[in-house]
Design an enzyme around this catalytic site. Structure first.
Site, PDB file in Angstrom:
ATOM      1  N   ARG A   1       0.816  -1.175   0.068  1.00  0.00           N
ATOM      2  CA  ARG A   1      -0.011  -0.242   0.039  1.00  0.00           C
ATOM      3  C   ARG A   1       0.867   1.219   0.158  1.00  0.00           C
ATOM      4  NH1 ARG A   1      -3.499  -2.518  -1.621  1.00  0.00           N
ATOM      5  NH2 ARG A   1      -5.543  -3.267  -0.760  1.00  0.00           N
TER       6      ARG A   1
ATOM      7  N   HIS B   1      -1.390   0.993  -9.628  1.00  0.00           N
ATOM      8  CA  HIS B   1      -2.419  -0.177  -8.550  1.00  0.00           C
ATOM      9  C   HIS B   1      -2.944  -1.215  -9.342  1.00  0.00           C
ATOM     10  CE1 HIS B   1      -4.307  -0.566  -4.434  1.00  0.00           C
ATOM     11  NE2 HIS B   1      -4.061  -1.916  -5.137  1.00  0.00           N
TER      12      HIS B   1
HETATM   13  P1  NDP Z   1      -1.990 -11.806   4.403  1.00  0.00           P
HETATM   14  O1  NDP Z   1      -2.974 -11.471   5.488  1.00  0.00           O
HETATM   15  O2  NDP Z   1      -2.053 -13.100   3.856  1.00  0.00           O
HETATM   16  O3  NDP Z   1      -0.674 -11.909   4.918  1.00  0.00           O
HETATM   17  C1  NDP Z   1       0.168 -10.843   5.492  1.00  0.00           C
HETATM   18  C2  NDP Z   1       1.565 -11.081   5.785  1.00  0.00           C
HETATM   19  O4  NDP Z   1       2.257  -9.968   6.528  1.00  0.00           O
HETATM   20  C3  NDP Z   1       1.599 -12.233   7.100  1.00  0.00           C
HETATM   21  O5  NDP Z   1       2.664 -12.950   6.485  1.00  0.00           O
HETATM   22  C4  NDP Z   1       2.138 -11.464   8.354  1.00  0.00           C
HETATM   23  O6  NDP Z   1       2.728 -12.360   9.143  1.00  0.00           O
HETATM   24  C5  NDP Z   1       2.875 -10.239   7.380  1.00  0.00           C
HETATM   25  N1  NDP Z   1       2.655  -8.988   8.421  1.00  0.00           N
HETATM   26  C6  NDP Z   1       1.867  -8.366   8.973  1.00  0.00           C
HETATM   27  N2  NDP Z   1       1.761  -7.243   9.919  1.00  0.00           N
HETATM   28  C7  NDP Z   1       3.325  -7.544   9.932  1.00  0.00           C
HETATM   29  C8  NDP Z   1       4.165  -6.874  10.701  1.00  0.00           C
HETATM   30  N3  NDP Z   1       3.943  -5.928  11.832  1.00  0.00           N
HETATM   31  N4  NDP Z   1       5.462  -7.297  10.926  1.00  0.00           N
HETATM   32  C9  NDP Z   1       5.784  -8.411  10.143  1.00  0.00           C
HETATM   33  N5  NDP Z   1       4.976  -9.109   9.317  1.00  0.00           N
HETATM   34  C10 NDP Z   1       3.716  -8.837   9.163  1.00  0.00           C
HETATM   35  O7  NDP Z   1      -2.051 -10.868   3.157  1.00  0.00           O
HETATM   36  P2  NDP Z   1      -2.018 -10.939   1.609  1.00  0.00           P
HETATM   37  O8  NDP Z   1      -0.642 -11.520   1.298  1.00  0.00           O
HETATM   38  O9  NDP Z   1      -3.070 -11.456   1.047  1.00  0.00           O
HETATM   39  O10 NDP Z   1      -1.874  -9.569   1.094  1.00  0.00           O
HETATM   40  C11 NDP Z   1      -0.914  -8.562   1.622  1.00  0.00           C
HETATM   41  C12 NDP Z   1      -1.135  -7.243   0.918  1.00  0.00           C
HETATM   42  O11 NDP Z   1      -0.901  -6.924  -0.410  1.00  0.00           O
HETATM   43  C13 NDP Z   1      -2.539  -6.836   1.094  1.00  0.00           C
HETATM   44  O12 NDP Z   1      -2.827  -6.439   2.569  1.00  0.00           O
HETATM   45  C14 NDP Z   1      -2.573  -5.318   0.094  1.00  0.00           C
HETATM   46  O13 NDP Z   1      -2.155  -4.382   1.004  1.00  0.00           O
HETATM   47  C15 NDP Z   1      -1.651  -5.701  -0.758  1.00  0.00           C
HETATM   48  N6  NDP Z   1      -2.281  -6.262  -2.046  1.00  0.00           N
HETATM   49  C16 NDP Z   1      -1.868  -5.155  -3.105  1.00  0.00           C
HETATM   50  C17 NDP Z   1      -2.483  -5.332  -4.384  1.00  0.00           C
HETATM   51  C18 NDP Z   1      -2.082  -4.529  -5.504  1.00  0.00           C
HETATM   52  O14 NDP Z   1      -2.742  -4.979  -6.518  1.00  0.00           O
HETATM   53  N7  NDP Z   1      -1.131  -3.915  -5.384  1.00  0.00           N
HETATM   54  C19 NDP Z   1      -3.237  -6.507  -4.733  1.00  0.00           C
HETATM   55  C20 NDP Z   1      -3.628  -7.354  -3.504  1.00  0.00           C
HETATM   56  C21 NDP Z   1      -2.998  -7.201  -2.282  1.00  0.00           C
HETATM   57  P3  NDP Z   1       2.035 -13.668   9.664  1.00  0.00           P
HETATM   58  O15 NDP Z   1       2.481 -14.567   8.835  1.00  0.00           O
HETATM   59  O16 NDP Z   1       3.155 -13.641  10.933  1.00  0.00           O
HETATM   60  O17 NDP Z   1       0.752 -13.292  10.078  1.00  0.00           O
HETATM   61  C1  OXD Z   2      -6.353  -5.406  -3.257  1.00  0.00           C
HETATM   62  C2  OXD Z   2      -6.039  -4.675  -4.204  1.00  0.00           C
HETATM   63  O1  OXD Z   2      -6.327  -5.234  -1.805  1.00  0.00           O
HETATM   64  O2  OXD Z   2      -6.367  -4.767  -5.353  1.00  0.00           O
HETATM   65  O3  OXD Z   2      -7.029  -6.736  -3.402  1.00  0.00           O
HETATM   66  O4  OXD Z   2      -5.021  -3.930  -3.813  1.00  0.00           O
END
Ligand code: NDP
Ligand code: OXD
Length: 308
Positions: free
Chosen positions: A223, A271
């Protein structure tokens, strides 16, 4: 028991067709045509309506139409309403393609060659093996793990960082604040796939990026608010960082006069790294409706205390 969709209307029309085909017993509406608001039990939204509790008094589940949920104002979502993020294979595939392309672009020097082409310069750079390129992914969730699986298959030297401990074949896993510096010190290409939470807001600042080895690059697909944009510009201009490939910015859309647009070592996409695919998303939502009715945990339920 109405299911209401409130996001892009064109995509809503596709969801409506898919619901009619696969769940004809579930009345499906697309905002703003919500019928009797008291009948709405399920909402799939990017932005829920203002005053959610009053607008949809009998809401039982809020589904995000995306993987992220940082766009939601949790204070306005009643505590008894579970929030479910989008966990579906379409969004994963898109992200794997985007990040793989971005890593290859940096590792195989395609951006340098694009600059050389403008000057009609025929100048070879050494072809380095993938194993010599150390990729580090922040976030080992649905997306981070899938991306690493593909990068590993290309032979990259892969590592990931997360909040809790993980063990992934062929990936060096680091967990928690205490392990962050070691993870950064071994990373040539940093990929951000973290959710945006108070703990990760503005995390990609000069202090953190400065711990990457000189010449490292950033692929930012999380983000916009993860990144302190001025810090990135300073590190690029000082030569500490080589390239930044940014899919998310602050604000979005990025204003036309923002220095990122014209910076020779920044690449911007609007994005689009990935997007929910209606066919697979509707399948995932219907599976969660089934689970909800049976009182089972839904896939992708958000833990409000963690913020993701
Ligand atoms: P998940 O919830 O599956 O995974 C999040 C990961 O981040 C987990 O491994 C978690 O750790 C880790 N995490 C969260 N907070 C912390 C922290 N404070 N310190 C260290 N590690 C942390 O999310 P997704 O993989 O599904 O998606 C990730 C992000 O990708 C979304 O939230 C969104 O912002 C972004 N996104 C962007 C898109 C785009 O088009 N640009 C499209 C889709 C998503 P743990 O495993 O230990 O819980
Ligand atoms: C999502 C994105 O969070 O598109 O799915 O960024």
């Amino acid at each position: 028991m109405t299911f209401l969709y409130k996001a892009d209307p064109a995509r809503g029309a596709v969801w409506a067709e898919l619901f009619a085909e696969r769940a004809p017993d579930v009345p499906f509406k697309v905002w703003p045509d919500l019928g009797d608001p008291k009948q709405v039990r399920y909402l799939a939204a990017w932005q829920p309506p203002a005053d959610l509790a009053r607008t949809l008094p009998n809401l039982e589940v809020l589904f995000s139409t995306g993987a992220g949920i940082d766009q939601f104002d949790f204070a306005a979502i009643p505590a008894h309403v579970p929030v479910v993020r989008m966990v579906e294979p379409g969004i994963v595939e898109g992200m794997v393609e985007y990040v793989t392309h971005a890593v290859l672009t940096i590792h195989r020097d395609f951006l340098d060659y694009a600059h050389q082409q403008r000057d009609a310069a025929w100048r070879e750079m050494p072809v380095r093996p993938a194993a010599s390129c150390r990729v580090g992914v922040l976030g080992l969730g649905m997306l981070g793990q899938a991306v690493l699986e593909r990068l590993r298959a290309f032979g990259y030297n892969c590592a990931g960082w997360s909040r809790s401990e993980h063990a992934i074949d062929g990936v060096q896993c680091y967990a928690g604040e205490g392990a962050l510096d070691a993870f950064l010190a071994r990373t040539d290409v940093l990929v951000c796939l973290l959710p945006l939470t108070p703990a990760t807001h503005h995390m990609l600042d000069a202090r953190l990026l400065g711990k990457l080895p000189r010449g490292a690059s950033l692929i930012q697909t999380g983000r916009g608010a993860h990144l302190v944009q001025d810090d990135l510009l300073r590190l690029l201009d000082a030569g500490h960082l080589r390239y930044a490939l940014l899919d998310v910015t602050t604000p979005e859309p990025l204003p036309a006069d923002h220095p990122f647009w014209r910076h020779p070592r920044v690449r911007i996409t609007p994005h689009v790294a990935s997007a929910t695919r209606p066919e697979t998303a509707v399948e995932a939502v219907l599976e969660n409706l089934r689970r909800h009715r049976l009182g089972q945990p839904m896939i992708g339920e958000v833990d409000r205390s963690r913020g993701y």
